[in-house]
Every structure is written in C-alpha cells, then in structure tokens.
Design a protein around this motif. Structure first.
Motif, PDB file in Angstrom:
ATOM      1  N   ARG A  39       4.199  -1.847  -5.427  1.00  0.00           N
ATOM      2  CA  ARG A  39       3.170  -1.165  -4.753  1.00  0.00           C
ATOM      3  C   ARG A  39       3.920   0.103  -4.562  1.00  0.00           C
ATOM      4  O   ARG A  39       5.055   0.356  -4.101  1.00  0.00           O
ATOM      5  CB  ARG A  39       2.340  -1.735  -3.506  1.00  0.00           C
ATOM      6  N   GLU A  43      -0.351   3.410  -1.534  1.00  0.00           N
ATOM      7  CA  GLU A  43      -1.300   2.362  -1.492  1.00  0.00           C
ATOM      8  C   GLU A  43      -1.186   1.505  -0.307  1.00  0.00           C
ATOM      9  O   GLU A  43      -2.114   1.115   0.086  1.00  0.00           O
ATOM     10  CB  GLU A  43      -0.667   1.334  -2.789  1.00  0.00           C
ATOM     11  N   ARG A  46      -2.345   3.532   2.648  1.00  0.00           N
ATOM     12  CA  ARG A  46      -3.795   3.778   2.719  1.00  0.00           C
ATOM     13  C   ARG A  46      -4.449   2.519   3.156  1.00  0.00           C
ATOM     14  O   ARG A  46      -5.422   2.282   4.104  1.00  0.00           O
ATOM     15  CB  ARG A  46      -4.377   3.936   1.280  1.00  0.00           C
ATOM     16  N   ASP A  47      -3.880   1.112   2.721  1.00  0.00           N
ATOM     17  CA  ASP A  47      -4.371  -0.227   3.135  1.00  0.00           C
ATOM     18  C   ASP A  47      -4.213  -0.476   4.514  1.00  0.00           C
ATOM     19  O   ASP A  47      -4.871  -1.131   5.263  1.00  0.00           O
ATOM     20  CB  ASP A  47      -3.838  -1.377   2.186  1.00  0.00           C
ATOM     21  N   CYS A  49      -4.168   2.026   6.773  1.00  0.00           N
ATOM     22  CA  CYS A  49      -4.624   3.215   7.774  1.00  0.00           C
ATOM     23  C   CYS A  49      -3.543   4.005   8.471  1.00  0.00           C
ATOM     24  O   CYS A  49      -3.851   4.112   9.550  1.00  0.00           O
ATOM     25  CB  CYS A  49      -5.843   2.519   8.687  1.00  0.00           C
ATOM     26  N   ALA A  76      -1.408  -5.155   5.428  1.00  0.00           N
ATOM     27  CA  ALA A  76      -1.498  -4.334   3.964  1.00  0.00           C
ATOM     28  C   ALA A  76      -0.665  -4.894   3.017  1.00  0.00           C
ATOM     29  O   ALA A  76      -0.782  -5.485   1.838  1.00  0.00           O
ATOM     30  CB  ALA A  76      -1.144  -2.779   4.091  1.00  0.00           C
ATOM     31  N   ARG A  78       0.181  -8.059   3.016  1.00  0.00           N
ATOM     32  CA  ARG A  78       0.112  -9.642   2.973  1.00  0.00           C
ATOM     33  C   ARG A  78       1.300 -10.345   3.292  1.00  0.00           C
ATOM     34  O   ARG A  78       1.576 -11.428   2.606  1.00  0.00           O
ATOM     35  CB  ARG A  78      -0.542  -9.927   1.692  1.00  0.00           C
TER      36      ARG A  78
END
Length: 130
Positions: A39, A43, A46-47, A49, A76, A78
């Motif tokens: 990733r 990305e 953004r996930d 925030c 984000a 996981r």
C-alpha cells in the motif's frame, strides 16, 4: 531531533551507548506493515484520516504519534495496536546488548566449552563478565 537516545555510561562513542527512540521503532513497524501490504502512504493516510505528510513523519520517527493516531493507523493497516506494540517490543529486544553465556569454571580455573555441562562438584565457580 535525534533518532537515538544516549543512555548510561557504557560503550559507544564518548562512553555512552545509543538506543533507537521508541518513535523510530514504531515508525519502522508501521512502514514495514504498509510495505508488506503493498500500500502507498497516501492510501493508508486516507484510510486513517491523517495527512500524508504527517504519516510520513511518523513512519520516519520524526513525530510522536498520539494513541488516537496510532489506533487509526493500525485500523487502516488492519493490525491490532497490541500486535504493533509487541512487534516494537521484539525490535527493542533485538537491539539490546549481546547476551553473554555463563560457563562453569572448574577448581583449577579451566573454562568448560560452550554446551558442555560439567559434573556438579564442590568448588566450581561461575564467572561473570562485564
């Protein structure tokens, strides 16, 4: 800001040993997970925030992330926050001073080779190296 802390008066330049800062190790682990997932910084930011420049600073150990930011980045990625902290703990252990294995010294000062377990007898001495 420095990426290492100078501790104690044992070893290292100037008689002081250096250790990585916690924020540096946290950033290393976060980056490692992000790259393993293939990733981009954008990305994950953004996930989570958070801004991409801020996440970059956290990954490089330049910023101390709050617990809220760490939780958001972990979500984000996981991964559990507990797993992040456990991995940081393992990295800290890997950075410790080398382990010195103790060997039994016989009555005449002969040091047993590593892996050899001499018979227990009175008068044996254990030497500690510093």
């Amino acid at each position: 800001m420095s990426d290492v802390a100078r501790l104690g008066a044992s070893g290292g330049a100037g008689g002081r040993r250096t250790r990585p800062l916690l924020r540096t190790l946290v950033g290393d682990v976060l980056r490692r997970h992000r790259l393993e997932q293939g990733r981009t910084l954008a990305e994950v930011a953004r996930d989570a925030c958070v801004s991409m420049p801020y996440l970059s600073e956290v990954e490089r150990g330049r910023k101390e992330a709050s617990s809220e930011v760490l939780a958001a980045v972990c979500d984000a990625l996981r991964i559990d926050l507990a797993d992040l902290l456990a991995e940081v703990g393992r990295d800290l252990l890997d950075d410790r001073a080398p382990v010195i294995h103790l060997r039994m010294v016989g009555a005449h000062g002969a040091i047993a080779p590593p892996g050899h377990r001499p018979a227990q007898r009175p008068g044996g001495v254990v030497l500690l190296a510093a």
